[in-house]
Design an enzyme around this catalytic site. Sequence first.
Site, short mmCIF file in Angstrom:
data_model
loop_
_atom_site.label_atom_id
_atom_site.label_comp_id
_atom_site.label_asym_id
_atom_site.label_seq_id
_atom_site.Cartn_x
_atom_site.Cartn_y
_atom_site.Cartn_z
N GLY A 111 21.56 45.46 27.40
CA GLY A 111 20.70 44.34 27.03
C GLY A 111 20.00 44.61 25.71
CB CYS A 112 18.71 42.35 23.08
SG CYS A 112 17.84 41.14 24.11
#
Length: 305
Positions: A111-112
Site C-alpha cells: 500500500g502507498c
Amino acid sequence: MKVFIDGAAGTTGLEIRDRLTGRTDISLITIPDDRRKDEGARAEALNAADIVILCLPDDAARQAVALITNPDTRIVDASTAHRTAPDWTYGFPELVGHAAVAASKRISNPGCYSTGFIALVAPLVKAGLIHTDWPLTCNAVSGYSGGGKAMIAEYESADSAPSAWRTYALGLAHKHVPEMQAHSRLAHPPLFTPAVANLHRGMIVEVPLPASAISGSAKQLRQALGDHYAGSRVVRVVADYDQAGLPVEHLAGSDRLDLFVFANEATGQVNLVAALDNLGKGAGGAAVQNLNILAGLDEATGLRL
C-alpha cells in the site's frame, strides 16, 4: 514478456500502462472495453499472460486469482487482498530482497502509506533501534488521486468545493494497518491517522518518536537506514535536507522514495519522514518495479527516477 493488466482502466492501472507504453520488452494483452467484465475473456487473458498485474478491489482480485489455472502465470496484486497472506511475497524488494521477489509467483504490491511507514520503521526495528513493543503513531497525507476515480471526480468537479485538508479513517481501522504492523514486526498495530490534501498526487508519511521509543541517537537511526538502503536507485536516505518545510508534492511524478530523520538533539525526540508519490512508489511505480524483477530485467526500466 506477455503482460495483462486486469483493471487497466482504473487509476493505478492507467499509471502502470503509461510506464509500459513504448517498451519493446513487454507485450501487453488487452481486452476490448465491451468485454472487460466478461469472465471468459478475462480468464483467457489471465492464463495467456506471463505476468498479470491486478488493479482491482479486494474481492475481484481474489476472484481473478481463482481464474488463473496456468501454473506459469505470475501475479502482482495491487489490492489489499494478499498483503499479509503467508503464501504471497510482499512486493517491497528493498525490504524482502530482490531474489525473493524474483523467485515468487505471487507478489502483493504494498500500500502507498504502508510503503512509507515500513520503509522507515522495519529496518530500525530489525536493527534494535526502535522498540518492537512501542505503541507507534503515524500521521500521513496523500493527494486525492489515492482515493481513485470517485475522489478524483469529487475534487476536480466544477460543482464541488472539497476542503483543503480532510482527515479520515476516524475509526482507526485503515486497511493498511495490518501490513504496517506485520511487515514492521511490531507487537501492536500503529495508531494511524491519514488525511487527504487538495492536490492530485504526492504523499508524506511521518512517524514521530519520543526519546523513550528508541535505542540510539538520530545519527545512528539515519546511519542504519542509510546502510539498509545503500546502493538502491529507488530509495534514498536524505542526510542534508536544510529547507524549512517538506511539501507533500516533494516527489510528485516520481517513482522514488525519500527518507528523512529529523531530530531535536536537546530533547532526544525524532521525526521519521517518508516522501513519495502515492501513484509512483506507492502504487504503479512499485508494480512496474516488481514486474521488471519478475521478468529478469533491470528493476528501474520504465521508472521515473
